[in-house]
Design a protein around this motif. Structure first.
Motif, short mmCIF file in Angstrom:
data_model
loop_
_atom_site.label_atom_id
_atom_site.label_comp_id
_atom_site.label_asym_id
_atom_site.label_seq_id
_atom_site.Cartn_x
_atom_site.Cartn_y
_atom_site.Cartn_z
N GLU A 108 0.83 -1.21 0.00
CA GLU A 108 0.00 0.00 0.00
C GLU A 108 0.86 1.25 0.00
O GLU A 108 0.54 2.24 -0.66
N LEU A 109 1.98 1.22 0.73
CA LEU A 109 2.90 2.36 0.72
C LEU A 109 3.39 2.62 -0.70
O LEU A 109 3.44 3.77 -1.15
N THR A 110 3.74 1.56 -1.41
CA THR A 110 4.19 1.69 -2.80
C THR A 110 3.10 2.34 -3.65
O THR A 110 3.37 3.25 -4.45
N ALA A 111 1.86 1.88 -3.48
CA ALA A 111 0.75 2.43 -4.27
C ALA A 111 0.54 3.91 -3.96
O ALA A 111 0.31 4.72 -4.87
N ARG A 112 0.63 4.27 -2.68
CA ARG A 112 0.44 5.68 -2.29
C ARG A 112 1.55 6.55 -2.86
O ARG A 112 1.32 7.66 -3.34
N LEU A 113 2.80 6.06 -2.78
CA LEU A 113 3.93 6.82 -3.33
C LEU A 113 3.77 7.00 -4.83
O LEU A 113 4.02 8.09 -5.37
N ARG A 114 3.37 5.96 -5.52
CA ARG A 114 3.19 6.07 -6.97
C ARG A 114 2.10 7.06 -7.32
O ARG A 114 2.20 7.79 -8.31
N ALA A 115 1.04 7.10 -6.51
CA ALA A 115 -0.03 8.05 -6.76
C ALA A 115 0.47 9.49 -6.58
O ALA A 115 0.20 10.36 -7.40
N ILE A 116 1.24 9.73 -5.51
CA ILE A 116 1.82 11.05 -5.28
C ILE A 116 2.74 11.45 -6.43
O ILE A 116 2.67 12.57 -6.95
N LEU A 117 3.61 10.53 -6.83
CA LEU A 117 4.57 10.83 -7.88
C LEU A 117 3.90 10.99 -9.24
O LEU A 117 4.35 11.79 -10.07
N ARG A 118 2.81 10.25 -9.46
CA ARG A 118 2.05 10.40 -10.70
C ARG A 118 1.50 11.82 -10.82
O ARG A 118 1.56 12.43 -11.88
#
Length: 231
Positions: A108-118
């Protein structure tokens, strides 16, 4: 080039676990385990995003966040104690972009980081997007700047994205789930007050420039950026 993430957490075992997982996902990871050391480290190093624990030695995470936000707009994802809504709200009010309760799931941390970076990357890729202006409020995606009555609005990344969505639909009601999806990069979860807290901060910053009551709450639905008659 791998996107660079800094983890600020005194749990070295957790940092090692997250580093191993995130590096397999293509991120470049650094870790600092002390609040004051993190501030010093960030004076000489730049990252694409920061994962910040609330509980830190020498300087608490919220104090680190306050210090960061005086001159740094790097996206920050907070790690908070499970069920501690107060820390989450205070962190969001101080400029954090998102949060996760600990212990966090690395996936989930990975998904949240990817959303922020997107969101950050999309803003850069669309730097030529048209400037938005509604009455005395202006927003320029090219340099991620915003102003009201000619006075600059000092917005965090999440606040800028939310204001951009509202201005793009000025005079229309935008529901909270749409705001969360388009501005924060994730579906709105039950009891998630992130949108409300960010909107509250935008309102205060607009009011500081003479822009009172520009963002209207539509009870049970979402928000509307008000336009003057004839606009």
């Amino acid at each position: 080039m791998d996107q660079r993430i800094l983890i600020i957490d005194d749990d070295q075992e957790l940092c090692a676990l997250l580093r191993e997982y995130l590096e397999l996902e293509g991120f470049s990871i650094s870790a600092v385990h002390d609040g004051l050391q993190a501030i010093s480290h960030l004076e000489n190093n730049q990252y694409d995003a920061i994962v910040l624990d609330i509980m830190l030695p020498s300087m608490q995470g919220l104090d680190v966040l306050r210090k960061l936000r005086t001159g740094c707009d790097t996206p920050v994802l907070m790690l908070t104690a499970k069920g501690d809504e107060t820390d989450r709200i205070v962190g969001l009010e101080m400029g954090a972009d998102d949060y996760l309760p600990k212990p966090c799931n690395p996936r989930e941390l990975t998904a949240r980081l990817r959303a922020i970076l997107r969101r950050t990357n999309a803003a850069a890729e669309h730097s030529a997007s048209r400037e938005l202006q509604v009455d005395s409020t202006r927003l320029n995606p090219a340099d991620r700047s915003a102003s009201h009555n000619g006075q600059e609005l000092d917005l965090t990344s999440a606040e800028f994205n939310l204001l951009q969505v509202l201005l793009s639909h000025a005079g229309e009601v935008v529901d909270k789930d749409t705001l969360s999806q388009q501005a924060l990069g994730r579906a709105l979860a039950a009891y998630d007050r992130s949108v409300d807290v960010h909107i509250s901060k935008i309102r205060k910053k607009l009011a500081g420039c003479g822009g009172e009551n520009l963002i209207v709450s539509i009870r049970g639905i979402g928000y509307q950026f008000a336009v003057s008659p004839g606009s």
